[in-house]
Design a protein around this motif. Structure first.
Motif, PDB file in Angstrom:
ATOM      1  N   GLY A 284       0.842  -1.220  -0.032  1.00  0.00           N
ATOM      2  CA  GLY A 284      -0.068  -0.090   0.033  1.00  0.00           C
ATOM      3  C   GLY A 284       0.919   1.166  -0.097  1.00  0.00           C
ATOM      4  O   GLY A 284       0.444   2.100  -0.759  1.00  0.00           O
ATOM      5  N   ILE A 285       1.848   1.238   0.611  1.00  0.00           N
ATOM      6  CA  ILE A 285       2.927   2.486   0.912  1.00  0.00           C
ATOM      7  C   ILE A 285       3.482   2.612  -0.705  1.00  0.00           C
ATOM      8  O   ILE A 285       3.603   3.713  -0.853  1.00  0.00           O
ATOM      9  CB  ILE A 285       4.056   2.417   1.783  1.00  0.00           C
ATOM     10  N   LEU A 286       3.969   1.618  -1.391  1.00  0.00           N
ATOM     11  CA  LEU A 286       4.426   1.775  -2.629  1.00  0.00           C
ATOM     12  C   LEU A 286       3.447   2.412  -3.914  1.00  0.00           C
ATOM     13  O   LEU A 286       4.070   2.951  -4.660  1.00  0.00           O
ATOM     14  CB  LEU A 286       5.125   0.344  -3.052  1.00  0.00           C
ATOM     15  N   LEU A 287       2.350   1.990  -3.330  1.00  0.00           N
ATOM     16  CA  LEU A 287       1.179   2.123  -4.367  1.00  0.00           C
ATOM     17  C   LEU A 287       0.466   3.473  -3.952  1.00  0.00           C
ATOM     18  O   LEU A 287      -0.614   4.060  -4.505  1.00  0.00           O
ATOM     19  CB  LEU A 287       0.330   1.086  -4.698  1.00  0.00           C
ATOM     20  N   MET A 288       0.724   3.963  -2.941  1.00  0.00           N
ATOM     21  CA  MET A 288       0.088   5.267  -2.325  1.00  0.00           C
ATOM     22  C   MET A 288       0.038   6.537  -3.069  1.00  0.00           C
ATOM     23  O   MET A 288      -1.125   6.867  -3.165  1.00  0.00           O
ATOM     24  CB  MET A 288       0.606   5.615  -0.756  1.00  0.00           C
ATOM     25  N   ASP A 289       1.025   6.778  -3.582  1.00  0.00           N
ATOM     26  CA  ASP A 289       1.342   8.229  -4.507  1.00  0.00           C
ATOM     27  C   ASP A 289       0.416   7.914  -5.968  1.00  0.00           C
ATOM     28  O   ASP A 289       0.320   8.797  -6.742  1.00  0.00           O
ATOM     29  CB  ASP A 289       2.754   8.624  -4.725  1.00  0.00           C
ATOM     30  N   SER A 290       0.619   6.531  -6.442  1.00  0.00           N
ATOM     31  CA  SER A 290       0.270   6.272  -7.952  1.00  0.00           C
ATOM     32  C   SER A 290      -1.358   5.778  -7.923  1.00  0.00           C
ATOM     33  O   SER A 290      -1.960   5.337  -8.685  1.00  0.00           O
ATOM     34  CB  SER A 290       0.948   5.094  -8.424  1.00  0.00           C
ATOM     35  N   ASN A 291      -2.086   5.857  -6.681  1.00  0.00           N
ATOM     36  CA  ASN A 291      -3.581   5.717  -6.500  1.00  0.00           C
ATOM     37  C   ASN A 291      -4.205   6.562  -7.251  1.00  0.00           C
ATOM     38  O   ASN A 291      -4.273   7.923  -7.029  1.00  0.00           O
ATOM     39  CB  ASN A 291      -3.874   5.322  -5.241  1.00  0.00           C
ATOM     40  N   GLN A 292      -4.974   6.238  -8.338  1.00  0.00           N
ATOM     41  CA  GLN A 292      -5.639   7.084  -9.312  1.00  0.00           C
ATOM     42  C   GLN A 292      -6.885   7.926  -8.508  1.00  0.00           C
ATOM     43  O   GLN A 292      -7.136   8.977  -8.730  1.00  0.00           O
ATOM     44  CB  GLN A 292      -6.389   6.452 -10.432  1.00  0.00           C
ATOM     45  N   THR A 293      -7.434   7.487  -7.651  1.00  0.00           N
ATOM     46  CA  THR A 293      -8.586   7.883  -6.783  1.00  0.00           C
ATOM     47  C   THR A 293      -7.861   9.278  -5.842  1.00  0.00           C
ATOM     48  O   THR A 293      -8.305  10.230  -5.898  1.00  0.00           O
ATOM     49  CB  THR A 293      -9.274   6.897  -5.812  1.00  0.00           C
ATOM     50  N   SER A 294      -6.868   8.852  -5.342  1.00  0.00           N
ATOM     51  CA  SER A 294      -6.024   9.837  -4.606  1.00  0.00           C
ATOM     52  C   SER A 294      -5.669  11.062  -5.544  1.00  0.00           C
ATOM     53  O   SER A 294      -5.609  12.147  -5.329  1.00  0.00           O
ATOM     54  CB  SER A 294      -5.011   9.237  -3.859  1.00  0.00           C
ATOM     55  N   ILE A 295      -5.095  10.692  -6.715  1.00  0.00           N
ATOM     56  CA  ILE A 295      -4.633  11.565  -7.724  1.00  0.00           C
ATOM     57  C   ILE A 295      -5.743  12.572  -8.011  1.00  0.00           C
ATOM     58  O   ILE A 295      -5.513  13.871  -8.074  1.00  0.00           O
ATOM     59  CB  ILE A 295      -3.850  10.998  -9.134  1.00  0.00           C
ATOM     60  N   ASP A 296      -6.928  12.141  -8.428  1.00  0.00           N
ATOM     61  CA  ASP A 296      -8.267  12.769  -8.816  1.00  0.00           C
ATOM     62  C   ASP A 296      -8.321  13.840  -7.631  1.00  0.00           C
ATOM     63  O   ASP A 296      -8.848  14.898  -7.842  1.00  0.00           O
ATOM     64  CB  ASP A 296      -9.256  11.718  -9.245  1.00  0.00           C
ATOM     65  N   ILE A 297      -8.625  13.155  -6.487  1.00  0.00           N
ATOM     66  CA  ILE A 297      -9.117  14.196  -5.475  1.00  0.00           C
ATOM     67  C   ILE A 297      -8.022  15.235  -4.819  1.00  0.00           C
ATOM     68  O   ILE A 297      -8.421  16.473  -4.758  1.00  0.00           O
ATOM     69  CB  ILE A 297      -9.256  13.052  -3.874  1.00  0.00           C
ATOM     70  N   CYS A 298      -7.002  14.882  -5.325  1.00  0.00           N
ATOM     71  CA  CYS A 298      -5.787  16.166  -4.819  1.00  0.00           C
ATOM     72  C   CYS A 298      -5.344  16.855  -6.300  1.00  0.00           C
ATOM     73  O   CYS A 298      -5.086  17.939  -5.688  1.00  0.00           O
ATOM     74  CB  CYS A 298      -4.272  15.264  -4.479  1.00  0.00           C
ATOM     75  N   ASP A 299      -5.940  16.530  -7.171  1.00  0.00           N
ATOM     76  CA  ASP A 299      -5.917  17.337  -8.204  1.00  0.00           C
ATOM     77  C   ASP A 299      -6.736  18.756  -8.164  1.00  0.00           C
ATOM     78  O   ASP A 299      -7.711  18.585  -7.948  1.00  0.00           O
ATOM     79  CB  ASP A 299      -6.075  16.477  -9.664  1.00  0.00           C
ATOM     80  N   PRO A 300      -5.867  19.756  -8.164  1.00  0.00           N
ATOM     81  CA  PRO A 300      -6.789  21.101  -8.084  1.00  0.00           C
ATOM     82  C   PRO A 300      -7.735  21.169  -9.010  1.00  0.00           C
ATOM     83  O   PRO A 300      -8.837  22.146  -8.771  1.00  0.00           O
ATOM     84  CB  PRO A 300      -5.480  22.258  -7.911  1.00  0.00           C
ATOM     85  N   GLU A 301      -7.249  20.779 -10.428  1.00  0.00           N
ATOM     86  CA  GLU A 301      -8.581  20.773 -11.368  1.00  0.00           C
ATOM     87  C   GLU A 301      -9.789  20.008 -11.276  1.00  0.00           C
ATOM     88  O   GLU A 301     -10.737  20.020 -12.018  1.00  0.00           O
ATOM     89  CB  GLU A 301      -7.927  20.705 -12.423  1.00  0.00           C
ATOM     90  N   ILE A 302      -9.434  18.969 -10.419  1.00  0.00           N
ATOM     91  CA  ILE A 302     -10.575  17.775 -10.304  1.00  0.00           C
ATOM     92  C   ILE A 302     -11.358  18.037  -8.810  1.00  0.00           C
ATOM     93  O   ILE A 302     -12.437  18.631  -8.534  1.00  0.00           O
ATOM     94  CB  ILE A 302     -10.116  16.492 -10.493  1.00  0.00           C
ATOM     95  N   GLY A 303     -10.421  17.525  -7.776  1.00  0.00           N
ATOM     96  CA  GLY A 303     -10.859  17.681  -6.308  1.00  0.00           C
ATOM     97  C   GLY A 303     -10.946  19.122  -6.137  1.00  0.00           C
ATOM     98  O   GLY A 303     -11.862  19.427  -5.160  1.00  0.00           O
ATOM     99  N   GLY A 304      -9.963  19.938  -6.563  1.00  0.00           N
ATOM    100  CA  GLY A 304     -10.209  21.414  -5.974  1.00  0.00           C
ATOM    101  C   GLY A 304     -11.197  22.125  -6.599  1.00  0.00           C
ATOM    102  O   GLY A 304     -11.662  23.416  -6.184  1.00  0.00           O
ATOM    103  N   VAL A 460      -4.219  22.582  -1.201  1.00  0.00           N
ATOM    104  CA  VAL A 460      -4.219  21.047  -1.339  1.00  0.00           C
ATOM    105  C   VAL A 460      -4.036  20.085  -0.314  1.00  0.00           C
ATOM    106  O   VAL A 460      -5.024  19.205  -0.101  1.00  0.00           O
ATOM    107  CB  VAL A 460      -3.425  20.526  -2.738  1.00  0.00           C
ATOM    108  N   LYS A 461      -3.034  20.346   0.420  1.00  0.00           N
ATOM    109  CA  LYS A 461      -2.815  19.528   1.631  1.00  0.00           C
ATOM    110  C   LYS A 461      -3.416  20.178   2.855  1.00  0.00           C
ATOM    111  O   LYS A 461      -2.893  21.069   3.362  1.00  0.00           O
ATOM    112  CB  LYS A 461      -1.041  19.483   1.743  1.00  0.00           C
ATOM    113  N   VAL A 462      -4.125  19.282   3.602  1.00  0.00           N
ATOM    114  CA  VAL A 462      -4.656  19.552   4.773  1.00  0.00           C
ATOM    115  C   VAL A 462      -4.269  18.197   5.575  1.00  0.00           C
ATOM    116  O   VAL A 462      -4.659  17.015   5.372  1.00  0.00           O
ATOM    117  CB  VAL A 462      -6.294  19.592   4.926  1.00  0.00           C
ATOM    118  N   TYR A 463      -3.661  18.603   6.739  1.00  0.00           N
ATOM    119  CA  TYR A 463      -3.186  17.478   7.664  1.00  0.00           C
ATOM    120  C   TYR A 463      -3.907  16.987   8.694  1.00  0.00           C
ATOM    121  O   TYR A 463      -3.816  15.943   9.182  1.00  0.00           O
ATOM    122  CB  TYR A 463      -1.697  17.839   8.018  1.00  0.00           C
ATOM    123  N   PHE A 464      -5.136  17.831   9.088  1.00  0.00           N
ATOM    124  CA  PHE A 464      -5.791  17.425  10.168  1.00  0.00           C
ATOM    125  C   PHE A 464      -7.211  18.198   9.940  1.00  0.00           C
ATOM    126  O   PHE A 464      -7.638  19.261  10.041  1.00  0.00           O
ATOM    127  CB  PHE A 464      -5.463  18.285  11.334  1.00  0.00           C
TER     128      PHE A 464
END
Length: 771
Positions: A284-304, A460-464
């Motif tokens: 899960g750690i190795l694929l954490m940054d390549s997860n498409q769902t997280s990429i879409d959520i973090c993308d300012p043009e999509i999740g933003g 984009v980054k909210v830690y809490f």
């Protein structure tokens, strides 16, 4: 001649005093020959029943002498505290051989000619964890047979003083003590040390340890197994070593020995599950940054650009989906393809664990001569409380003797009270869980009001996030409530079980097991069941939300899913329970023993003898193993029931058990009186409980994958809706959301203050995983 006799008497007295002064750790009578097999202690009672207790003691000790036991009494003036009498008991050879035959104790007839060799191909690799052969196998292996005093020539009797091990000796003496009469009261014959302890006629009864745990035996003693156990088992620096199981069995008895065999075997099996769970986490750690769902959520043009509907009424504002970027990445650590694999793996693991344990247990029965074992007599004998409460007698069809009998109608009111009490406390657990839910609903708005701002929503980054803050604080509060309820219920369940007046010790333990397990199952797991299967499932939708008590809006899951909240709950409760349990087990006896010694040692010039030192130790008690098994079974539930959401659970359990084995060994060897040796051929009713939990775990993990995890909705989208060949899950986030017209919000649910950016949008989105 009178003067010479008086002179000889004074010389003998002086010699005995010198011998006592020189042998502080002696486990022998004053003659230095007869071994002390058991010790009774009592304090002069100045209350109105002092004469009655003194008469009971006198008759009891006279009857003990009639059975052949030899007694030696230490006057209170020689004790360290100046107020305690000690009755030392020695079982001579004739008594031992008589009752060894009665109890069917197996003794060696011939040394085995089968070599103890290990043919495992891993024996060289496992060399560092092995113990020396003389520690692992303290005695040669023998062919045995039930002892017969009339056929003593068949047995390997080299020395009568050492033929019977100390565990067999104290077991025989306790058998006599538990059946020795001490008088007739109200026309009924009274007998047994347990009744005398209950009435405070004696304050304690215990066998002695072999000697000090920090130094080897001194003459005339030849063996100090306590020292050997401490050096090779109870030291924390030996955490990686195997256990000296045969030595544990010889010193503490089979019942305690089989507990440590089970705990060691369970820990070894956890090693496999821990390695696989850690591998799943690394995946899960190795694929954490390549997860498409997280990429879409973090993308300012999509999740933003996705404006989400408020998570609470009036106070909460609209928010951007990309504010949960970090949480969505963390969620993917535990909610990925390996989740399904690990759930299936643990279903196989728990089945293999129980089957392999059955084999290990069967082999243990053969190795420890328990194949034709019958239930320990002391577990089947009548409890003193039962006899005291019984006013009826009934003919036993087997023995043809009148025995105490309690009609069913006398017990029914207590059974109803017991059932009502257990039901009430389980309802109290559920009520406390609802109270924690209300707490989370109440404070969520508070967290949201100062954590959500326009500046925060634009990053984009909210830690809490408010959801995470609420989940963490709620889980900590829930854990504190669990500990408080558990503390009070232990006291109440013990009282209720006594009020049921169980006939035997076995019935008492079975009744208490059922009560304690049912309560702790609900207490520890109810919050996990709620988060896994109920939270976020009955929220409703914008404009028509569901409310708890018509006041608080039902909880919604984090946008990353409820699985991360279940993981948080599991981490806090499981880790907190294990840390608190180990600290309690280590600190509690240490502090109490220190305080007891401090109070006792008022006359430092007097001999602080071996029996006084053991007297000031904590008592293990008949339910000592019960709580150890209960703790292990509850941990087994955390490892199996919700492990699909938390692959690190086996690793945490493994680390805890490595410490637990040494803590239990340390406290039994150094902080507790030596328990009376007892036999057992299995872990008893706990095995049936483990089988039941294994069946439930298969269902719960399947439901977690199906309803709590996000893996099924992603697979549905992948196969039924995806049109992007390169990135099949591209667009999954958009398709998992529904939209609602902001203008349609009722006044009591719409935010009281609207942000400027919401005026640019007429729609807000909300999570909807229904396909």
């Amino acid at each position: 001649s009178l003067r010479s006799a008086e002179t000889c008497f004074l010389i003998d007295e002086e010699r005995m005093f010198q011998k006592r002064a020189q042998s502080k750790d002696s486990i022998f009578f004053r003659d230095g020959v007869r071994q002390i097999d058991f010790v009774l202690s009592y304090v002069d009672d100045i209350k109105k029943d002092a004469e009655l207790k003194a008469e009971r003691r006198k008759e009891f000790e006279q009857n003990l002498r009639k059975t052949g036991l030899e007694l030696e009494i230490e006057d209170k003036r020689d004790s360290e505290d100046g107020r305690t009498y000690f009755v030392k008991i020695h079982a001579p050879w004739e008594v031992l051989v008589t009752y060894a035959e009665v109890l069917g104790i197996k003794m060696p007839v011939k040394e085995s000619d089968i070599p103890r060799t290990e043919n495992s191909p891993l024996r060289y690799m496992l060399g560092p964890v092995r113990l020396p052969q003389e520690v692992k196998f303290p005695r040669p292996e023998y062919f045995t047979a039930q002892f017969s005093r009339h056929r003593q020539e068949l047995f390997l009797i080299e020395d009568e003083a050492t033929f019977f091990p100390s565990s067999s000796r104290n077991r025989i003496v306790y058998y006599i003590l538990s059946r020795c009469p001490f008088g007739v009261e109200d026309g009924k014959k009274r007998f047994g040390i347990d009744r005398l302890l209950t009435s405070n006629t004696y304050s304690s009864a215990y066998p002695l340890h072999d000697g000090q745990y920090w130094k080897p035996a001194e003459p005339p003693s030849t063996v100090n197994e306590r020292y050997t156990l401490y050096q090779n088992w109870a030291r924390f620096s030996y955490f990686y070593k195997e256990q000296p199981l045969d030595l544990i069995k010889d010193y503490f008895g089979e019942k305690i020995g089989i507990y440590f065999v089970f705990l060691g075997f369970y820990t070894e099996m956890l090693l496999i599950a821990a390695v696989v769970g850690l591998a799943c986490l690394i995946y899960g750690i190795l694929l954490m940054d390549s997860n498409q769902t997280s990429i879409d959520i973090c993308d300012p043009e999509i999740g933003g650009q996705l404006i989400m509907c408020p998570l609470c009424d009036q106070v909460c504002d609209y928010w951007r989906l990309n504010s949960t970027c970090l949480i969505s990445k963390l969620s993917h650590l535990f909610d990925n393809e390996s989740t399904v694999f690990f759930a299936i793996f643990m279903g196989i693991w728990v089945t293999l664990f129980l089957e392999f344990w059955k084999q290990r247990q069967a082999r243990l029965e053969y190795e420890w001569d328990l194949v034709d074992f019958e239930e320990e007599q002391q577990q089947l004998q009548l409890r003193p409380e039962f006899e005291a409460m019984c006013k009826h007698r009934k003919m036993n069809p087997v023995t043809k003797e009148l025995e105490p009998y309690m009609p069913l109608w006398n017990r029914i009111p207590w059974y109803f009270l017991s059932g009502a009490t257990v039901t009430f406390w389980m309802a109290l657990v559920v009520s406390s869980m609802v109270a924690v839910i209300v707490y989370r609903l109440s404070v969520f708005a508070t967290f949201a009001s100062f954590m959500e701002s326009e500046a925060t929503l634009q990053h984009v980054k909210v830690y809490f996030t408010p959801q995470l803050a609420t989940s963490l604080s709620g889980s900590c509060l829930n854990f504190i409530v669990i500990l408080i309820l558990n503390f009070f219920y232990e006291k109440i369940s013990a009282w209720i079980t006594k009020m049921e007046i169980p006939r035997t010790y076995q019935e008492y333990e079975s009744s208490l097991t059922l009560k304690m397990f049912l309560f702790q199952f609900v207490n520890y797991y109810s919050s996990c069941f709620y988060v896994a299967f109920f939270k976020g499932k009955f929220v409703g939708y914008p404009g028509k939300y569901t409310y708890l008590f018509n006041v608080w809006r039902s909880e919604e899951c984090d946008p990353g899913g409820c699985l991360i909240e279940l993981t948080t709950q599991m981490t806090i409760v499981m880790t907190g329970k294990q840390i608190f349990g180990n600290i309690k087990e280590a600190i509690y006896p240490l502090v109490f023993n220190w305080w007891r010694r401090r109070k006792a040692r008022t006359n430092s010039e007097k001999l602080y003898s071996r029996w006084e030192q053991d007297h000031d130790l904590e008592t293990f008690g008949q339910l000592g193993l019960f709580y150890e098994y209960l703790e292990t079974v509850i941990q087994f539930g955390f490892v199996t029931l919700f492990v699909a959401s938390f692959p690190l659970a086996p690793l945490l359990a493994l680390l805890n058990n490595i410490i637990e084995i040494r803590v239990d060994a340390w406290k039994l060897t150094t902080q507790y009186r030596r328990p009376v040796a007892a036999k057992a051929h299995s872990i008893g009713v706990w095995q049936d409980i483990l089988y039941g939990m294994a069946v439930v775990s298969v269902a719960t993990n399947a439901f977690i994958v199906a309803f709590t995890s996000d893996i099924i909705p992603r697979l549905v989208y992948y196969y039924a809706y995806s049109t992007n060949i390169t990135h099949p899950l591209k667009g999954y986030v958009n398709n998992s959301l529904s939209v609602f017209l902001i203008a349609d919000f009722p006044n009591h649910t719409a935010p009281s203050e609207k942000r400027e950016f919401t005026t640019c949008s007429t729609l807000c989105s909300w999570l909807n995983f229904c396909w």
